[in-house]
Design a protein around this motif. Structure first.
Motif, mmCIF file in Angstrom:
data_model
loop_
_atom_site.group_PDB
_atom_site.id
_atom_site.type_symbol
_atom_site.label_atom_id
_atom_site.label_comp_id
_atom_site.label_asym_id
_atom_site.label_seq_id
_atom_site.Cartn_x
_atom_site.Cartn_y
_atom_site.Cartn_z
ATOM 1 N N ARG A 102 47.964 31.026 48.351
ATOM 2 C CA ARG A 102 47.422 32.174 47.786
ATOM 3 C C ARG A 102 46.424 31.662 46.641
ATOM 4 N NH1 ARG A 102 51.355 35.487 49.850
ATOM 5 N NH2 ARG A 102 52.472 35.732 47.840
ATOM 6 N N VAL A 103 47.231 31.076 45.530
ATOM 7 C CA VAL A 103 46.584 30.493 44.228
ATOM 8 C C VAL A 103 45.460 29.611 44.964
ATOM 9 C CG1 VAL A 103 46.873 29.002 42.298
ATOM 10 C CG2 VAL A 103 48.574 30.720 42.769
ATOM 11 N N ASP A 104 45.491 28.569 45.694
ATOM 12 C CA ASP A 104 44.490 28.038 45.984
ATOM 13 C C ASP A 104 43.418 28.955 46.461
ATOM 14 O OD1 ASP A 104 45.616 25.686 45.242
ATOM 15 O OD2 ASP A 104 46.448 24.912 47.298
ATOM 16 N N GLU A 105 43.645 29.846 47.318
ATOM 17 C CA GLU A 105 42.506 30.719 47.777
ATOM 18 C C GLU A 105 41.695 31.463 46.704
ATOM 19 O OE1 GLU A 105 43.607 33.964 50.739
ATOM 20 O OE2 GLU A 105 44.658 31.927 51.540
ATOM 21 N N TYR A 106 42.694 31.898 45.844
ATOM 22 C CA TYR A 106 41.945 32.810 44.792
ATOM 23 C C TYR A 106 41.154 31.736 43.840
ATOM 24 C CZ TYR A 106 44.263 37.066 45.469
ATOM 25 O OH TYR A 106 44.893 38.066 46.303
ATOM 26 N N LEU A 107 41.637 30.517 43.746
ATOM 27 C CA LEU A 107 40.836 29.535 42.785
ATOM 28 C C LEU A 107 39.725 28.815 43.489
ATOM 29 C CD1 LEU A 107 43.628 27.623 41.134
ATOM 30 C CD2 LEU A 107 42.167 29.166 40.017
ATOM 31 N N SER A 108 39.453 29.042 44.715
ATOM 32 C CA SER A 108 38.378 28.598 45.448
ATOM 33 C C SER A 108 37.034 29.751 45.204
ATOM 34 C CB SER A 108 38.711 28.340 47.101
ATOM 35 O OG SER A 108 38.827 29.852 47.541
ATOM 36 N N ASP A 109 37.336 30.763 44.724
ATOM 37 C CA ASP A 109 36.118 31.728 44.594
ATOM 38 C C ASP A 109 36.258 32.307 43.069
ATOM 39 O OD1 ASP A 109 34.075 33.565 44.596
ATOM 40 O OD2 ASP A 109 34.979 34.759 46.339
ATOM 41 N N GLU A 110 35.853 31.253 42.387
ATOM 42 C CA GLU A 110 35.796 31.630 40.580
ATOM 43 C C GLU A 110 34.982 32.782 40.577
ATOM 44 O OE1 GLU A 110 35.924 27.997 38.391
ATOM 45 O OE2 GLU A 110 34.376 29.160 36.804
ATOM 46 N N ALA A 111 33.788 33.039 40.960
ATOM 47 C CA ALA A 111 33.082 34.151 40.830
ATOM 48 C C ALA A 111 33.787 35.433 41.028
ATOM 49 C CB ALA A 111 31.772 34.258 41.523
ATOM 50 N N GLU A 112 34.417 35.473 42.168
ATOM 51 C CA GLU A 112 35.291 36.673 42.517
ATOM 52 C C GLU A 112 36.518 36.966 41.519
ATOM 53 O OE1 GLU A 112 35.083 39.382 44.111
ATOM 54 O OE2 GLU A 112 36.966 39.977 44.740
ATOM 55 N N LEU A 113 36.932 35.913 41.073
ATOM 56 C CA LEU A 113 38.102 35.992 39.904
ATOM 57 C C LEU A 113 37.620 36.501 38.657
ATOM 58 C CD1 LEU A 113 41.055 35.080 40.349
ATOM 59 C CD2 LEU A 113 40.417 32.787 39.594
ATOM 60 N N LEU A 114 36.421 36.055 38.475
ATOM 61 C CA LEU A 114 35.848 36.379 37.034
ATOM 62 C C LEU A 114 35.431 37.883 37.189
ATOM 63 C CD1 LEU A 114 33.469 33.439 36.294
ATOM 64 C CD2 LEU A 114 35.543 34.139 35.000
ATOM 65 N N ARG A 115 34.879 38.239 38.283
ATOM 66 C CA ARG A 115 34.673 39.661 38.518
ATOM 67 C C ARG A 115 35.858 40.720 38.517
ATOM 68 N NH1 ARG A 115 34.729 43.651 41.473
ATOM 69 N NH2 ARG A 115 35.985 42.478 42.990
ATOM 70 N N ILE A 116 36.946 40.125 38.896
ATOM 71 C CA ILE A 116 38.175 41.104 38.839
ATOM 72 C C ILE A 116 38.533 41.102 37.492
ATOM 73 C CG2 ILE A 116 40.584 40.782 39.431
ATOM 74 C CD1 ILE A 116 40.014 39.770 42.000
ATOM 75 N N LEU A 117 38.478 40.037 36.665
ATOM 76 C CA LEU A 117 38.738 39.990 35.088
ATOM 77 C C LEU A 117 37.946 40.892 34.453
ATOM 78 C CD1 LEU A 117 40.086 36.393 34.724
ATOM 79 C CD2 LEU A 117 41.545 38.445 34.858
ATOM 80 N N GLU A 118 36.660 41.047 34.674
ATOM 81 C CA GLU A 118 35.663 41.843 34.064
ATOM 82 C C GLU A 118 35.898 43.438 34.135
ATOM 83 O OE1 GLU A 118 31.279 40.911 34.662
ATOM 84 O OE2 GLU A 118 31.804 39.140 34.039
ATOM 85 N N HIS A 119 36.019 43.524 35.496
ATOM 86 C CA HIS A 119 36.576 44.769 35.961
ATOM 87 C C HIS A 119 37.640 45.426 35.020
ATOM 88 C CE1 HIS A 119 37.100 48.575 38.172
ATOM 89 N NE2 HIS A 119 38.395 47.956 38.671
ATOM 90 N N GLY A 120 38.648 44.375 34.938
ATOM 91 C CA GLY A 120 39.973 44.870 34.212
ATOM 92 C C GLY A 120 39.572 45.256 32.709
ATOM 93 N N ALA A 121 38.602 44.305 32.404
ATOM 94 C CA ALA A 121 38.661 44.198 30.829
ATOM 95 C C ALA A 121 37.686 45.507 30.553
ATOM 96 C CB ALA A 121 37.401 43.185 30.204
ATOM 97 N N ASP A 122 36.760 45.948 31.365
ATOM 98 C CA ASP A 122 36.133 47.406 31.174
ATOM 99 C C ASP A 122 37.257 48.389 31.285
ATOM 100 O OD1 ASP A 122 33.519 46.001 31.298
ATOM 101 O OD2 ASP A 122 33.322 46.563 33.234
ATOM 102 N N ARG A 123 38.206 48.456 32.226
ATOM 103 C CA ARG A 123 39.031 49.575 32.331
ATOM 104 C C ARG A 123 39.923 49.607 30.974
ATOM 105 N NH1 ARG A 123 42.109 48.627 37.726
ATOM 106 N NH2 ARG A 123 43.134 50.807 37.263
ATOM 107 N N ALA A 124 40.207 48.058 30.615
ATOM 108 C CA ALA A 124 41.181 48.381 29.580
ATOM 109 C C ALA A 124 40.528 48.728 27.945
ATOM 110 C CB ALA A 124 41.635 46.637 29.059
ATOM 111 N N ARG A 125 39.333 48.419 28.123
ATOM 112 C CA ARG A 125 38.323 48.908 26.717
ATOM 113 C C ARG A 125 38.315 50.344 26.707
ATOM 114 N NH1 ARG A 125 33.381 45.783 24.627
ATOM 115 N NH2 ARG A 125 34.125 46.840 22.539
ATOM 116 N N GLU A 126 38.335 50.998 27.857
ATOM 117 C CA GLU A 126 38.219 52.555 27.795
ATOM 118 C C GLU A 126 39.570 53.054 27.231
ATOM 119 O OE1 GLU A 126 37.864 54.261 31.474
ATOM 120 O OE2 GLU A 126 36.201 52.998 32.209
#
Ligand code: AQP
Length: 332
Positions: free
Chosen positions: A289-313
């Motif tokens: 599963r780690v290999d799968e997630y790492l194969s789509d870096e853009a998606e990973l960055l999107r997930i983290l950005e979404h998280g940061a937005d929610r955290a900042r609220e």
């Protein structure tokens, strides 16, 4: 709902079994019954000398591992610390109410500074626990799942929360550590009285989740035990055997008593072979599963950005209140 918060540093290419069993194993179930905030403390990661390119890679590998073990970014707020600037801002305020002597008593600082030579250790290493207090207090978390080595930092966090509340008015929730007794400290396979740690002198006693399971099986087969033959749990006189039993029990979900009963008449070779097998079964799907997630870096960055937005609220509301309480002018 109660709120939990925890973090894991992006300071190696793989989380190890101590990180997983001590802390991460609690994160997954906790996201169902709590408001969960999980983050990757990259600001903490630069308190020791680091390589920028490697840090970037390790943040992504850390995120992929958290997703692979079952952190669900819709249930939990999953983010990277440096993408939420309020952490560093609150840390400054808290550093101004922390005593120099109080910070000097932190054993993790003393250990790590001694390793680097006290004159070379950065001030960031010294203020590390204050930043950690900010991480927790920003979200008003009531529970913090961690391993035993973080207990003293949690105690400081509680003291700072109480001190701020009594000086400036009730602002912070005083958090409780969530430490699972059985797995609070996983030991090095070669030195079963020392904590399993990525900064041990050799990695012979360290099990990394992302290592080839054949390599880990070999390390388990070479684990230090004792001169007896009997398999039973006794941390004092049989630390090596007890550590293997703890690991196998936690990974398989079987109780230690049950395992011990099954080993009657069997030897250490059997204990090691079974532990290696359980570990292999556990890490194999995670690695895929780690290999799968790492194969789509853009998606990973999107997930983290979404998280940061929610955290900042949440974080920005707490920080605004803190700034107001200490007497700063309002800001846009
Ligand atoms: N051996 C361990 N047993 C149980 N829990 C452990 N933790 C770390 N080692 C053990 C817990 O893992 C979580 C993440 O810790 P971290 O981000 O602080 O990782 P770390 O401290 O960088 O990991 P190491 O290997 O312990 O690094 P060094 O040796 O550099 O300090 C925490 O909840 C921690 O308790």
């Amino acid at each position: 709902r109660p709120r939990v918060l925890s973090g894991i540093q992006p300071t190696s290419d793989s989380f190890h079994l101590g990180n997983f069993l001590g802390a991460l194993a609690q994160w997954v179930p906790a996201q169902d019954e709590n408001d969960a905030f999980y983050f990757i403390p990259d600001l903490h990661a630069i308190t020791v000398p680091h390589e920028p390119k490697l840090l970037r890679k390790r943040v992504l590998v850390s995120a992929a591992q958290l997703l692979a073990i079952g952190i669900d970014p819709e249930k939990s707020v999953l983010f990277v610390q440096s993408q939420v600037p309020e952490h560093a801002e609150l840390a400054w305020v808290l550093s101004c109410i922390t005593g120099f002597g109080e910070a000097s008593r932190m054993t993790q600082f003393k250990d790590k500074a001694a390793k680097q030579g006290t004159d070379h250790a950065g001030v960031g290493l010294f203020t590390y626990p204050i930043l950690m207090a900010a991480d927790i207090l920003l979200y008003r978390a009531s529970h913090v799942p961690v391993g035993e080595d973080q207990r003293q930092h949690l105690e400081l966090t509680r003291d700072l929360a109480q001190r701020f509340n009594s000086r400036f008015g009730k602002t912070f929730v005083v958090p409780e550590p969530m430490i699972v007794k059985e797995t609070a400290k996983i030991y090095d396979l070669q030195d079963p009285t020392a904590k399993m740690s990525k900064s041990a002198a050799t990695d012979a006693g360290l099990i990394n989740l992302l290592d080839d399971p054949k390599v880990s099986a070999k390390k388990i087969r070479s684990a230090v035990t004792d001169n007896e033959r009997e398999i039973r749990f006794d941390r004092e006189t049989k630390p090596g055997v007890s550590n293997l039993l703890t690991i196998q029990s936690a990974l398989s979900g079987r109780s230690i008593d049950d395992l011990v009963a099954g080993y009657e008449g069997k030897g250490y070779g059997d204990l090691k072979a079974d532990t290696a097998e359980v570990l292999t079964e556990f890490v194999t799907p995670i690695r895929a599963r780690v290999d799968e997630y790492l194969s789509d870096e853009a998606e990973l960055l999107r997930i983290l950005e979404h998280g940061a937005d929610r955290a900042r609220e949440v974080a920005s509301r707490t920080l605004a209140q803190v700034y107001d309480r200490v007497g700063f002018l309002p800001r846009k």
